[in-house]
Write an enzyme that holds these catalytic residues in place. Structure first.
Site, PDB file in Angstrom:
ATOM      1  N   GLY A 264      -2.471   7.737  -0.849  1.00 38.60           N
ATOM      2  CA  GLY A 264      -2.979   9.243  -0.719  1.00 38.60           C
ATOM      3  C   GLY A 264      -4.281   9.429  -1.090  1.00 38.60           C
ATOM      4  O   GLY A 264      -5.130   8.607  -0.639  1.00 38.60           O
ATOM      5  N   SER A 265      -4.690  10.453  -1.871  1.00 40.84           N
ATOM      6  CA  SER A 265      -6.295  10.891  -2.043  1.00 40.84           C
ATOM      7  C   SER A 265      -6.852   9.755  -2.862  1.00 40.84           C
ATOM      8  O   SER A 265      -8.087   9.894  -2.836  1.00 40.84           O
ATOM      9  CB  SER A 265      -6.315  12.159  -2.644  1.00 40.84           C
ATOM     10  N   THR A 266      -5.910   8.959  -3.486  1.00 43.21           N
ATOM     11  CA  THR A 266      -6.771   7.665  -4.152  1.00 43.21           C
ATOM     12  C   THR A 266      -7.482   6.797  -3.229  1.00 43.21           C
ATOM     13  O   THR A 266      -8.526   6.120  -3.692  1.00 43.21           O
ATOM     14  CB  THR A 266      -5.865   6.933  -5.263  1.00 43.21           C
ATOM     15  N   PHE A 267      -7.383   6.967  -2.068  1.00 43.67           N
ATOM     16  CA  PHE A 267      -8.056   6.081  -1.051  1.00 43.67           C
ATOM     17  C   PHE A 267      -9.477   6.661  -0.717  1.00 43.67           C
ATOM     18  O   PHE A 267     -10.015   5.936  -0.085  1.00 43.67           O
ATOM     19  CB  PHE A 267      -7.010   5.843   0.216  1.00 43.67           C
ATOM     20  N   LYS A 268      -9.404   7.920  -0.945  1.00 37.47           N
ATOM     21  CA  LYS A 268     -10.765   8.618  -0.222  1.00 37.47           C
ATOM     22  C   LYS A 268     -12.057   7.988  -0.815  1.00 37.47           C
ATOM     23  O   LYS A 268     -13.034   7.799   0.051  1.00 37.47           O
ATOM     24  CB  LYS A 268     -10.802  10.174  -0.545  1.00 37.47           C
TER      25      LYS A 268
END
Length: 547
Positions: A264-268
């Site tokens: 999820g957004s931890t990849f951004k």
């Protein structure tokens, strides 16, 4: 002929048995014992010396050994010279057997326990019960590692067995049963990178999360970003390795290495790092976030909140899926894949704990039209928690990816180091300048973005939230989530990276609400354990060119 006849004679008068060696200890990074072998006894029977009434022996011995009388009697009636009856008998039980035997000898007649032999043995003790259970693992009845470090380093922890010789005369009557002719050599000591105090802090946070959100599970890992060493690793629910059979098999899983999830957004932040490193974007570049809904390529990408024009920095701070998807277009599929792979995704970390998964990073040839957008905000790619923590450590330390390690050294029974495990550098993924620019943005995530609840007084914290819907029967669930936060501190030069993921929390599900406060607590306690002095709040130095 002499040698042949001598060998024949010895085979008729000697029976040899292996005497188990004490298993080596497992200690934390400061030498505090986590697992050890404690003295116990092996109870055997010299069959020729037993009284004629074997039932009398079974009656006397069964309650002492807590064995079924019928099973014990069957062993006592075997046509052998010597039989093992039970291993790992506590010292107190052995002392009671000796007391009964002494009383029988005092009566100067054969007693019920005549011919019962006690030999040195050991049993495994996990001195802190369930603390660090998923790292330590446990052993089986044969003293072989069954899970965790016990299994991964089973050969090094095993000692060298001793030798017991039982002598008998020409009538097969025992002469000297159970004589130890070769003492066993204890196994090596395994020194972990785990810090017991930080481990306890992590497990306390997971317990608190379990109590507050009654999730399906929770797990976390703490790394030293400058070495890749694992300072703590835990999963909830947990189990007591002293009694591994008393729990469900699922409780024995180390979910930090065997759970695969979309980040999820931890990849951004990794997409932003790639853009900066490739000079494909600056943190000040503006992206239109379409008011929270973007129709593209036959699909709709949405944001949790409606945004208009956002800088790349604010795309990450406010966690806009639309903004990062548009930014990812500047990389293209090949460069996106290359940086994903360089950060360690799609391949095992080499940590060495049993059951580690490699995650999922499909080759570009198997990407669909929407894959570039999806991967940019952490979909269509699956990672393990240990992979994600190691990749964040690279953002923390100046762009260097280290293989995570949980073993520091192996030492023999004399305390001499047999093998060291120095940090293992896998590569320079991005430059120190890019790393610093990403950390500055991640500091803003905590100061004014989705992770305000990770803010603490003692240190500047940088980090990123993630709230990923779980795949259920091939579709994204609107009710089941992985809620995550990865944090690092002090933000300008991190000494610790901590990740927590909560599986299906109830009553709340945003990573910034559920996981961020727990990571903040670990950073506060962990850095204090490491002796890192609290620092006044200060902004991380910014690159004037917006890199």
């Amino acid at each position: 002929c002499h040698d042949r006849y001598l060998a024949t004679a010895e085979s008729q008068t000697r029976t040899e048995f292996a005497l188990p060696a004490p298993r080596g200890s497992i200690v934390d990074s400061r030498g505090r014992t986590l697992a050890m072998s404690v003295p116990a006894y092996l109870v055997g029977a010299s069959i020729p010396e037993l009284p004629q009434d074997r039932e009398k022996t079974a009656d006397a011995l069964a309650p002492l050994l807590h064995m079924d009388r019928g099973e014990l009697l069957e062993k006592l009636q075997k046509q052998r010279q010597f039989v093992f009856l039970k291993r790992k008998v506590p010292v107190g039980v052995a002392r009671e057997i000796e007391r009964v035997q002494q009383a029988e000898r005092a009566r100067k007649g054969p007693g019920a326990l005549t011919g019962i032999v006690l030999l040195p043995d050991s049993t495994r003790s996990y001195v802190n019960d369930d603390l660090a259970c998923h790292v330590l693992g446990h052993i089986n009845i044969d003293d072989r590692g069954a899970e965790g470090a016990e299994r991964a380093f089973d050969r090094q922890l095993q000692g060298l067995a001793g030798k017991v010789v039982s002598l008998r005369d020409g009538r097969s009557q025992g002469i000297a049963p159970g004589e130890v002719v070769q003492e066993p050599v204890p196994g090596n000591t395994l020194r972990l990178t785990i810090d017991l105090d930080i481990q306890r802090a992590l497990e306390d946070q997971l317990e608190s999360l379990a109590a507050e959100y009654t999730p399906a599970g929770a797990f976390g890992v703490v790394l030293d970003p400058d070495t890749g060493r694992v300072l703590a690793m835990a999963s909830w629910p947990k189990y007591n390795p002293n009694r591994p059979g008393a729990c469900e098999a699922s409780a024995r899983l180390n979910r930090n290495v065997c759970t695969v999830l979309e980040p999820g957004s931890t990849f951004k932040p990794f997409v932003m790092a790639a853009l900066l490193e490739e000079s494909a974007a600056r943190t000040t570049d503006i992206f239109n976030c379409e008011g929270g809904s973007w129709h593209t390529g036959g699909r709709v990408i949405t944001d949790a909140h409606p945004y208009g024009a956002l800088s790349l920095a604010d795309v990450v701070v406010k966690s806009s899926n639309i903004g990062i998807a548009k930014a990812g277009e500047r990389l293209g599929p090949e460069r996106m894949w290359r940086y994903c792979h360089a950060f360690g995704f799609g391949r095992p970390t080499g940590l060495g704990l049993p059951g580690e998964c490699e995650g999922l990073l499909r080759p570009v040839s198997r990407w669909q039209r929407e894959s570039l957008h999806s991967i940019a905000f952490g979909h269509e790619i699956s990672v393990t928690p240990i992979q994600l923590a190691a990749a964040y450590a690279a953002l923390a330390n100046g762009g260097r990816l280290y293989a995570p390690q949980y073993v520091r050294s192996i030492e023999n029974s004399r305390g001499e180091t047999v093998r060291d495990y120095p940090p293992r550098l896998l590569g320079q993924v991005v430059s120190p300048r890019t790393s610093a620019a990403v950390r500055e943005v991640l500091t803003q995530v905590v100061e004014r973005g989705t992770a305000k609840r990770a803010d603490i007084d003692e240190y500047d914290v940088a980090g990123k939230t993630g709230t990923a819907r779980k795949l259920v029967d091939g579709h994204y669930s609107s009710a089941k989530h992985f809620s995550s936060f990865v944090g690092m501190a002090p933000a300008d030069r991190p000494k610790m990276v901590a990740l927590i993921t909560v599986d299906e929390p109830r009553n709340a599900y945003y990573g910034g609400t559920v996981a961020a406060p727990a990571v903040a607590g670990i950073l506060r306690e962990g850095l204090a354990c490491m002796g890192v002095e609290p620092r006044p709040k200060s902004a991380v130095a910014k690159d004037p060119r917006g890199r």
